[in-house]
Scaffold this active site. Structure first.
Site, PDB file in Angstrom:
ATOM      1  N   SER A 129       0.786  -0.671   0.002  1.00  0.00           N
ATOM      2  CA  SER A 129      -0.326  -0.153  -0.217  1.00  0.00           C
ATOM      3  C   SER A 129       0.840   1.244  -0.027  1.00  0.00           C
ATOM      4  O   SER A 129       0.238   1.877   0.285  1.00  0.00           O
ATOM      5  CB  SER A 129      -0.568   0.237   1.495  1.00  0.00           C
ATOM      6  OG  SER A 129      -0.126  -0.358   2.616  1.00  0.00           O
ATOM      7  N   ASP A 351      -3.757   6.247  11.902  1.00  0.00           N
ATOM      8  CA  ASP A 351      -2.901   5.113  10.783  1.00  0.00           C
ATOM      9  C   ASP A 351      -1.407   6.291  10.776  1.00  0.00           C
ATOM     10  O   ASP A 351      -1.508   7.642  10.372  1.00  0.00           O
ATOM     11  CB  ASP A 351      -3.583   5.131   9.476  1.00  0.00           C
ATOM     12  CG  ASP A 351      -2.946   4.878   8.036  1.00  0.00           C
ATOM     13  OD1 ASP A 351      -1.692   4.692   8.315  1.00  0.00           O
ATOM     14  OD2 ASP A 351      -2.917   4.769   7.029  1.00  0.00           O
ATOM     15  N   HIS A 354       1.052   4.993   6.898  1.00  0.00           N
ATOM     16  CA  HIS A 354       0.596   5.918   5.525  1.00  0.00           C
ATOM     17  C   HIS A 354       0.464   7.784   5.406  1.00  0.00           C
ATOM     18  O   HIS A 354       1.257   7.652   6.065  1.00  0.00           O
ATOM     19  CB  HIS A 354      -0.883   5.232   4.729  1.00  0.00           C
ATOM     20  CG  HIS A 354      -1.425   3.523   4.616  1.00  0.00           C
ATOM     21  ND1 HIS A 354      -2.094   3.289   5.624  1.00  0.00           N
ATOM     22  CD2 HIS A 354      -0.325   2.991   3.734  1.00  0.00           C
ATOM     23  CE1 HIS A 354      -1.780   2.360   5.228  1.00  0.00           C
ATOM     24  NE2 HIS A 354      -1.226   2.055   4.441  1.00  0.00           N
TER      25      HIS A 354
END
Ligand SMILES: *[C@@H]1O[C@H](CO)[C@@H](O)[C@H](O)[C@H]1NC(C)=O
Ligand SMILES: *[C@@H]1O[C@H](CO)[C@@H](O)[C@H](O)[C@H]1NC(C)=O
Ligand SMILES: *[C@@H]1O[C@H](CO)[C@@H](O)[C@H](O)[C@H]1NC(C)=O
Ligand SMILES: *[C@@H]1O[C@H](CO)[C@@H](O)[C@H](O)[C@H]1NC(C)=O
Ligand SMILES: *[C@@H]1O[C@H](CO)[C@@H](O)[C@H](O)[C@H]1NC(C)=O
Ligand SMILES: *[C@@H]1O[C@H](CO)[C@@H](O)[C@H](O)[C@H]1NC(C)=O
Length: 374
Positions: A129, A351, A354
């Site tokens: 990702s 998160d 990311h």
């Protein structure tokens, strides 16, 4: 600098230019992690003086009103997980930072120039990702340059593609968590450290940007395999840095025996750091990246490099084909403010792995652009 100094530097720039300029005329050249390349990118008086020691990946972040590179709400490709402004992130300063290498000038990203120079080419990101993060960033940056251009977005697994039709440029994502294979066998799911079956889908690209690391640390229910196989032996588990090193070495051998680097440029997208542990930057009382609104100032990260970086460097030093390391770890470590934190559209919780878009991966692409077009 005297005339002779200037002309030898010019000569050096020209030869680098001819090496790097065109994908079709690209000749083997051992990229050394930015130092040699950077000499070819040096611009301006300060940069010329320092060209010999210029490292694009050593520098600091400076506030710059002319950023971000694009408006995320005008980007048709962006996924909720990276779209922090849409999902309520209240601060905006994190959008305004520009990477400033200590001893050379990094050219601003120019999307039309990129599309023109890479007309008809396929740019493929291969990895997890974090590859998706950089892929979407590049698509948004190119879209911002040609907002009225026609695009074709094909979303699929493992391969997704965004084509800028007037230029025939395809920006692609091949999803692969480990680069090496996971195979279902009777004993369970086996992570095969010495096997790469998906490679045939990769070699059609003109530019390949690989990445893997985060999944190597996963344990428990988020670990997508039951056994590791290596050298004909099956293991229940292994030291994860060692497994990473073995898997990455398999990838390196794959590059050496399968990629024609005359026609295909190969990059490794360095280790993307996380910010779950605020003690790393001296704020023990903070909760990871939550509520971080500014980068670490200066050009050193208090906790130092991450161990996986030395695995990457050591494996890359064993590849005989030219592979360029986009050494983005330090510059990203400094951006504790760059993560979605609580404002990730699809991830509950925090998160700190990311990156928001617009944001830090735009700089990774600015560096990719510099490496590809100068
Ligand atoms: C970004 O784009 C959206 C939608 O096109 C627009 O409403 C908004 O005003 C833009 N924001 C900026 C800062 O330009
Ligand atoms: C867009 O993508 C679809 C699906 O892959 C394909 O059928 C179509 O031909 C593409 N259109 C153009 C103009 O490339
Ligand atoms: C592997 O097996 C699991 C169940 O153990 C299944 O969910 C998955 O779809 C299988 N994957 C492949 C690629 O066959
Ligand atoms: C690599 O590509 C170049 C340019 O198309 C070609 O001349 C060369 O034969 C290829 N090398 C190999 C080993 O296939
Ligand atoms: C957090 O970072 C500090 C400083 O680098 C380190 O000493 C500590 O072990 C880390 N904690 C965890 C849980 O990783
Ligand atoms: C972040 O800041 C908000 C508002 O000041 C506060 O309510 C919240 O508790 C903070 N979150 C963390 C994890 O510190």
């Amino acid at each position: 600098m005297g005339n002779s100094g200037r002309s030898s530097l010019l000569l050096c720039c020209c030869s680098l230019l001819s090496l790097l300029l065109s994908a079709t005329a690209y000749r083997p050249y051992h990229w050394d992690g930015g130092h040699g390349l950077a000499a070819g990118m040096a611009r301006g008086r300060r940069a010329r003086a320092a060209a010999a020691s210029c490292n694009l990946f050593q520098g600091s972040w400076v506030y710059d009103e002319s950023y971000p590179a694009y408006n995320s709400s005008a980007c048709p490709f962006i996924d909720p997980e990276f779209d922090c402004q849409r999902y309520g992130r209240p601060d905006k300063d994190y959008l305004k930072y520009r990477w400033n290498p200590d001893s050379c000038d990094l050219p601003r990203f120019n999307g039309v120039d990129f599309l023109t120079k890479y007309k008809g080419k396929k740019i493929m990101f291969v990895g997890d990702s974090l590859s998706k993060n950089q892929w979407m960033s590049l698509a948004c940056m190119l879209h911002a340059a040609v907002p009225d251009g026609k695009t074709n977005y094909t979303k699929s697994t493992p391969l997704s593609s965004i084509t800028f039709q007037e230029y025939g440029v395809s920006v692609m994502l091949y999803h692969s968590t480990y680069l090496v294979d996971i195979v279902n066998e009777t004993i369970g799911r086996v992570l095969k450290l010495d096997s790469i079956q998906s490679g045939s889908a990769w070699i059609a690209a003109d530019v390949l940007i690989f990445n893997t690391w985060h999944w190597w640390t996963h344990i428990g229910t988020s670990q997508p395999w039951d056994y590791i196989e290596y050298g004909g032996q099956t293991y229940k588990d292994m030291d994860r840095l060692e497994a990473f090193s073995k898997g990455l070495t398999t990838w390196a051998k794959w590059v050496d025996s399968n990629v024609n680097t005359t026609t295909t440029k190969v990059f490794f997208q360095g280790i993307s750091p996380t910010h779950y542990n605020a003690t790393e930057w001296g704020e023990a009382s903070s909760k990871g990246c939550a509520n971080q609104t500014d980068p670490v100032s200066g050009s050193t990260y208090p906790a130092g490099p991450v161990p996986a970086q030395s695995v990457v460097k050591s494996v890359l030093s064993g590849v005989s084909k030219p592979v360029f390391l986009l050494d983005v770890t330090l510059l990203s470590q400094l951006r504790k403010d760059g993560h979605p934190s609580a404002y990730s559209g699809e991830h509950p919780g925090m998160d700190c792995s990311h990156w928001c878009l617009a944001g830090v991966p735009d700089t990774w692409n600015q560096l990719l652009y510099a490496a590809l077009t100068l």
